[in-house]
Design an enzyme around this catalytic site. Sequence first.
Site, PDB file in Angstrom:
ATOM      1  N   GLU A 111       2.617   3.233  -4.919  1.00 35.99           N
ATOM      2  CA  GLU A 111       2.058   2.763  -6.189  1.00 35.99           C
ATOM      3  C   GLU A 111       0.699   3.388  -6.497  1.00 35.99           C
ATOM      4  O   GLU A 111       0.144   3.184  -7.569  1.00 35.99           O
ATOM      5  CB  GLU A 111       1.989   1.229  -6.221  1.00 35.99           C
ATOM      6  CG  GLU A 111       1.381   0.579  -4.994  1.00 35.99           C
ATOM      7  CD  GLU A 111      -0.106   0.410  -5.108  1.00 35.99           C
ATOM      8  OE1 GLU A 111      -0.596   0.151  -6.212  1.00 35.99           O
ATOM      9  OE2 GLU A 111      -0.784   0.538  -4.091  1.00 35.99           O
TER      10      GLU A 111
ATOM     11  N   HIS B 295       4.964 -11.413  -4.904  1.00 39.02           N
ATOM     12  CA  HIS B 295       3.595 -11.220  -4.411  1.00 39.02           C
ATOM     13  C   HIS B 295       3.450 -11.685  -2.964  1.00 39.02           C
ATOM     14  O   HIS B 295       2.818 -11.027  -2.140  1.00 39.02           O
ATOM     15  CB  HIS B 295       2.604 -11.943  -5.313  1.00 39.02           C
ATOM     16  CG  HIS B 295       2.675 -11.499  -6.744  1.00 39.02           C
ATOM     17  ND1 HIS B 295       2.475 -10.193  -7.121  1.00 39.02           N
ATOM     18  CD2 HIS B 295       2.955 -12.188  -7.881  1.00 39.02           C
ATOM     19  CE1 HIS B 295       2.617 -10.085  -8.435  1.00 39.02           C
ATOM     20  NE2 HIS B 295       2.914 -11.282  -8.908  1.00 39.02           N
TER      21      HIS B 295
ATOM     22  N   HIS C  28       4.819  -2.463  -4.803  1.00 42.63           N
ATOM     23  CA  HIS C  28       3.861  -2.788  -3.759  1.00 42.63           C
ATOM     24  C   HIS C  28       4.545  -2.992  -2.403  1.00 42.63           C
ATOM     25  O   HIS C  28       4.036  -2.557  -1.366  1.00 42.63           O
ATOM     26  CB  HIS C  28       3.063  -4.040  -4.141  1.00 42.63           C
ATOM     27  CG  HIS C  28       1.947  -3.763  -5.088  1.00 42.63           C
ATOM     28  ND1 HIS C  28       2.146  -3.657  -6.448  1.00 42.63           N
ATOM     29  CD2 HIS C  28       0.623  -3.571  -4.888  1.00 42.63           C
ATOM     30  CE1 HIS C  28       0.993  -3.407  -7.039  1.00 42.63           C
ATOM     31  NE2 HIS C  28       0.056  -3.348  -6.121  1.00 42.63           N
TER      32      HIS C  28
ATOM     33  N   CYS D  50       5.828 -11.692  -0.905  1.00 40.47           N
ATOM     34  CA  CYS D  50       6.609 -10.703  -0.145  1.00 40.47           C
ATOM     35  C   CYS D  50       5.711  -9.614   0.431  1.00 40.47           C
ATOM     36  O   CYS D  50       5.827  -9.252   1.606  1.00 40.47           O
ATOM     37  CB  CYS D  50       7.675 -10.099  -1.048  1.00 40.47           C
ATOM     38  SG  CYS D  50       8.538  -8.668  -0.353  1.00 40.47           S
ATOM     39  N   ASP D  51       4.810  -9.082  -0.384  1.00 46.12           N
ATOM     40  CA  ASP D  51       3.929  -7.999   0.069  1.00 46.12           C
ATOM     41  C   ASP D  51       3.121  -8.421   1.294  1.00 46.12           C
ATOM     42  O   ASP D  51       2.975  -7.661   2.255  1.00 46.12           O
ATOM     43  CB  ASP D  51       2.960  -7.593  -1.046  1.00 46.12           C
ATOM     44  CG  ASP D  51       3.668  -7.137  -2.299  1.00 46.12           C
ATOM     45  OD1 ASP D  51       4.869  -6.819  -2.213  1.00 46.12           O
ATOM     46  OD2 ASP D  51       3.022  -7.115  -3.364  1.00 46.12           O
TER      47      ASP D  51
ATOM     48  N   GLN E  52      -8.090 -10.068   2.938  1.00 48.44           N
ATOM     49  CA  GLN E  52      -6.791  -9.643   3.430  1.00 48.44           C
ATOM     50  C   GLN E  52      -6.835  -8.300   4.152  1.00 48.44           C
ATOM     51  O   GLN E  52      -5.905  -7.965   4.872  1.00 48.44           O
ATOM     52  CB  GLN E  52      -5.787  -9.611   2.277  1.00 48.44           C
ATOM     53  CG  GLN E  52      -5.446 -11.018   1.774  1.00 48.44           C
ATOM     54  CD  GLN E  52      -4.256 -11.052   0.853  1.00 48.44           C
ATOM     55  OE1 GLN E  52      -3.971 -10.082   0.154  1.00 48.44           O
ATOM     56  NE2 GLN E  52      -3.561 -12.165   0.827  1.00 48.44           N
TER      57      GLN E  52
END
Length: 338
Positions: free
Chosen positions: A10, A281, A306, A283-284, A100
């Site tokens: 991405e 989201h 992503h 999931c990423d 993160q």
Amino acid sequence: MVRIDGSKGEGGGQVLRTSLALSLVTGTPFQMENIRAGRSKPGLLRQHLTSVKAAAAVGGAEVEGAELHSRTLTFRPRSVKPGDYHFAVGTAGSATLVLQTVLPALLSASGPSTLVLEGGTHNPAAPPFDFLTKAYLPLVRKMGPVVEASLERPGFFPAGGGKFRVSVRPAPLEPLHLLERGKVVRRLATAMVAQVPFDVAQRELTTVGRTLGWSAEERRVEEVKRSAGPGNVLSLEVESEHVTEVFTGFGERGVRAEAVAEAVAEEARVYLEAEVPVGPHLCDQLLLLLALARGGSFRTLPLEGHALTQMETFAHFTDVRVTETPIAPRVREIVVRG
């Protein structure tokens, strides 16, 4: 030395943050070129630079290219050091993305850590603080480590000024299997407004009620009395037996409140109709946790940019294998093996 082309996938900041996280965990140095080449303002912006400096502090790393607008970075970690850290973006850039970046390494550090992070807490194109506390961190705790976060003050784009605290009690990450969502036990739509007319929140919640059929008891307004600048955030929380998902939209100048609400409601509708436990989201973020645990599985919607970028980045630092199997037209089963 691993060499990575930051324009792949991405082409944004995620490949940088994931590379920093995996470099810290594995002790593998890397050099990245074409940083954020797919963005209108390529190179390191303030929040990305803060992530690099935070990773360097946590990992005692040697860094070359850590300056604003740099498109090349060399990162050589030493060892992860637990401790008390304070990282400030200095702008409205996302402080949750800084967290993160360094959290994966601190989850398995030799001792506990505390972090104070300042900047944006509710930003477009970044996980808002509410997503961290209600969707992401509960899964981290299920995997072993105990991580708690508390919001001191919210920070909205473009003023920033947010601040939150995080405590980390590390433990080995255990594989997680999340194949069923279970019964939906609670739904809540929250329209947060700061220095924004109350009517905006009411219109958003009315749209949610009309679009999704959520009752008045499932909708509420949260007014922020003191903030560095104006902000409007609409969050839809879906709590199920085994997982909680949060869908978020952000008010923008020139965009109707109804349009903001319709877009978020559509995300929630697709998720609910697919009956999967994990949204796109989450999931990423879950992919990275399972890669570090070297095992696990979950069901989600078809993978997007992503998530695919995450998987491509894993290959530079680990030997984990990720498979995606269609279960239904809108359902995919993801399996991670070490």
